[in-house]
Design an enzyme around this catalytic site. Sequence first.
Site, PDB file in Angstrom:
ATOM      1  N   HIS A  53       0.838  -1.209   0.000  1.00  0.00           N
ATOM      2  CA  HIS A  53       0.000   0.000   0.000  1.00  0.00           C
ATOM      3  C   HIS A  53       0.868   1.253   0.000  1.00  0.00           C
ATOM      4  O   HIS A  53       1.407   1.647   1.014  1.00  0.00           O
ATOM      5  CB  HIS A  53      -0.949  -0.012   1.204  1.00  0.00           C
ATOM      6  CG  HIS A  53      -1.874  -1.195   1.198  1.00  0.00           C
ATOM      7  ND1 HIS A  53      -2.776  -1.408   0.177  1.00  0.00           N
ATOM      8  CD2 HIS A  53      -2.028  -2.224   2.044  1.00  0.00           C
ATOM      9  CE1 HIS A  53      -3.443  -2.533   0.416  1.00  0.00           C
ATOM     10  NE2 HIS A  53      -3.002  -3.054   1.528  1.00  0.00           N
ATOM     11  N   ASP A 239     -17.163  -3.639   8.750  1.00  0.00           N
ATOM     12  CA  ASP A 239     -17.425  -2.462   7.908  1.00  0.00           C
ATOM     13  C   ASP A 239     -18.519  -2.797   6.918  1.00  0.00           C
ATOM     14  O   ASP A 239     -19.326  -3.696   7.146  1.00  0.00           O
ATOM     15  CB  ASP A 239     -16.125  -2.080   7.184  1.00  0.00           C
ATOM     16  CG  ASP A 239     -15.805  -3.076   6.082  1.00  0.00           C
ATOM     17  OD1 ASP A 239     -15.445  -2.651   4.982  1.00  0.00           O
ATOM     18  OD2 ASP A 239     -15.957  -4.284   6.324  1.00  0.00           O
ATOM     19  N   ASP A 314      -8.690 -10.282   7.520  1.00  0.00           N
ATOM     20  CA  ASP A 314      -9.528  -9.127   7.185  1.00  0.00           C
ATOM     21  C   ASP A 314      -8.840  -8.262   6.119  1.00  0.00           C
ATOM     22  O   ASP A 314      -9.430  -7.924   5.092  1.00  0.00           O
ATOM     23  CB  ASP A 314      -9.790  -8.299   8.444  1.00  0.00           C
ATOM     24  CG  ASP A 314     -10.581  -7.060   8.112  1.00  0.00           C
ATOM     25  OD1 ASP A 314     -10.030  -6.135   7.501  1.00  0.00           O
ATOM     26  OD2 ASP A 314     -11.775  -7.005   8.462  1.00  0.00           O
ATOM     27  N   TYR A 315      -7.591  -7.909   6.380  1.00  0.00           N
ATOM     28  CA  TYR A 315      -6.847  -7.082   5.408  1.00  0.00           C
ATOM     29  C   TYR A 315      -6.869  -7.736   4.034  1.00  0.00           C
ATOM     30  O   TYR A 315      -7.089  -7.084   3.011  1.00  0.00           O
ATOM     31  CB  TYR A 315      -5.391  -6.949   5.826  1.00  0.00           C
ATOM     32  CG  TYR A 315      -5.046  -5.972   6.919  1.00  0.00           C
ATOM     33  CD1 TYR A 315      -3.816  -6.080   7.550  1.00  0.00           C
ATOM     34  CD2 TYR A 315      -5.886  -4.941   7.316  1.00  0.00           C
ATOM     35  CE1 TYR A 315      -3.435  -5.186   8.552  1.00  0.00           C
ATOM     36  CE2 TYR A 315      -5.516  -4.050   8.309  1.00  0.00           C
ATOM     37  CZ  TYR A 315      -4.286  -4.177   8.921  1.00  0.00           C
ATOM     38  OH  TYR A 315      -3.906  -3.305   9.911  1.00  0.00           O
ATOM     39  N   ASP A 319      -8.664  -6.173   0.777  1.00  0.00           N
ATOM     40  CA  ASP A 319      -7.898  -5.887  -0.454  1.00  0.00           C
ATOM     41  C   ASP A 319      -8.489  -6.673  -1.625  1.00  0.00           C
ATOM     42  O   ASP A 319      -8.606  -6.152  -2.741  1.00  0.00           O
ATOM     43  CB  ASP A 319      -6.417  -6.255  -0.269  1.00  0.00           C
ATOM     44  CG  ASP A 319      -5.692  -5.274   0.649  1.00  0.00           C
ATOM     45  OD1 ASP A 319      -4.667  -5.664   1.224  1.00  0.00           O
ATOM     46  OD2 ASP A 319      -6.159  -4.127   0.811  1.00  0.00           O
TER      47      ASP A 319
END
Length: 341
Positions: A53, A239, A314-315, A319
């Site tokens: 990132h 989220d 989660d990441y 992504d």
Amino acid sequence: MDGLLTPRESAEFIAENSRDVFIDGVGVRRVAELLLAKAAGPELRVGAWKAFHDLNPKAADEAAVNWVFVTDTLNFSFWSESDEHKCLVGYGGKTYSGYWSLCAAVNRALDEGIPVTSASYYATVTLDEVRHILRSDTDVPMPLIEERHRILNETGKILLEKFEGSFLNCVRKSDKSAQKLLHLVVESFPSYRDVTQFEGKRISFYKRAQILVADTWSVLEGKGDGCFKDISRITMFADYRLPQVLVYLGALKYSDELLEKLLKGEMLSYGNRQEVEIRGCSLWCVELIRNCLLELTEKKGEKTSGEINSILLDYFLWDYARDHREDMKGIPFHRTRCIYY
Ligand SMILES: Nc1nc2c(c(CN[C@H]3C=C[C@H](O)[C@@H]3O)cn2[C@@H]2O[C@H](COP(=O)(O)O)[C@@H](O)[C@H]2O)c(=O)[nH]1
């Protein structure tokens, strides 16, 4: 009302009582197998946060920690009414939308000499200054600008009063415990109190507080002040993107009634039963995926690059959702306008 349930306890309770959102065991296993193929790869490790990132800080110093704090303080509600008309921010020759538009705006401000990551600045920043800092390249502004301004002033003042203006001081009061830091954040900063109720119980998701702890762990590369002994107790972050990708991957299903409502773009208010079921079942679904993945890695004797926790899953899934935006077009995300996620 009973005592407040932790995010993991909340998720299990919601999943057991959910009427419109369901976890699909076959889909859970399929996602675990997708992740198994990545288990030894570069994505499922703490270093991915910086390696993959561009906009994330590369340093692991106090300034980088304060970058994470101000960004996660504003890390909510980027979705726009229409995907064709949304807030965009150009930075370093690229154009960013959604969460990344916030990061691009923060970095743009810093390049312009605006000390946007300093509490002494944002504690008294004006609404017009915030509008300038978060300005869009399109005629669609970032949503909830007034709330973002209010939260910056509130949070900056508290950081100055309680932690001498630096989030690193807050981290250093957590005895290297992720749970202690999580509770210190929600006790100190009102905008992080992502709590509601379901079936008469007080439940918590703490989405921004959990991602703040996770991003602090990541920016410090899991070392020094960021070496949290209990980092694996942090769950995924509830989220509006993770539910969408979990439905796309077949691990989560909606009732026909709920799916129809979401396809029509109907808003769900924060704390609404169906909104809580979507967030809670998503969180529990990722916990089940993690359990299944750990079983698979043991069975197959797969080497992993360190412990695979819910943060890394989660990441990866977030992504993945970003990279498969087009493929996921037919799957609606739920529209809740709030400051918590
Ligand atoms: N579950 C989960 N939700 C996350 C993140 C992130 C970004 N964080 C990490 C990502 C890369 C770096 O590693 C950052 O650390 C943002 N969001 C949420 O998504 C929504 C924005 O979505 P879109 O409109 O598509 O940009 C909004 O609710 C925002 O709060 C995450 O990682 N997990």
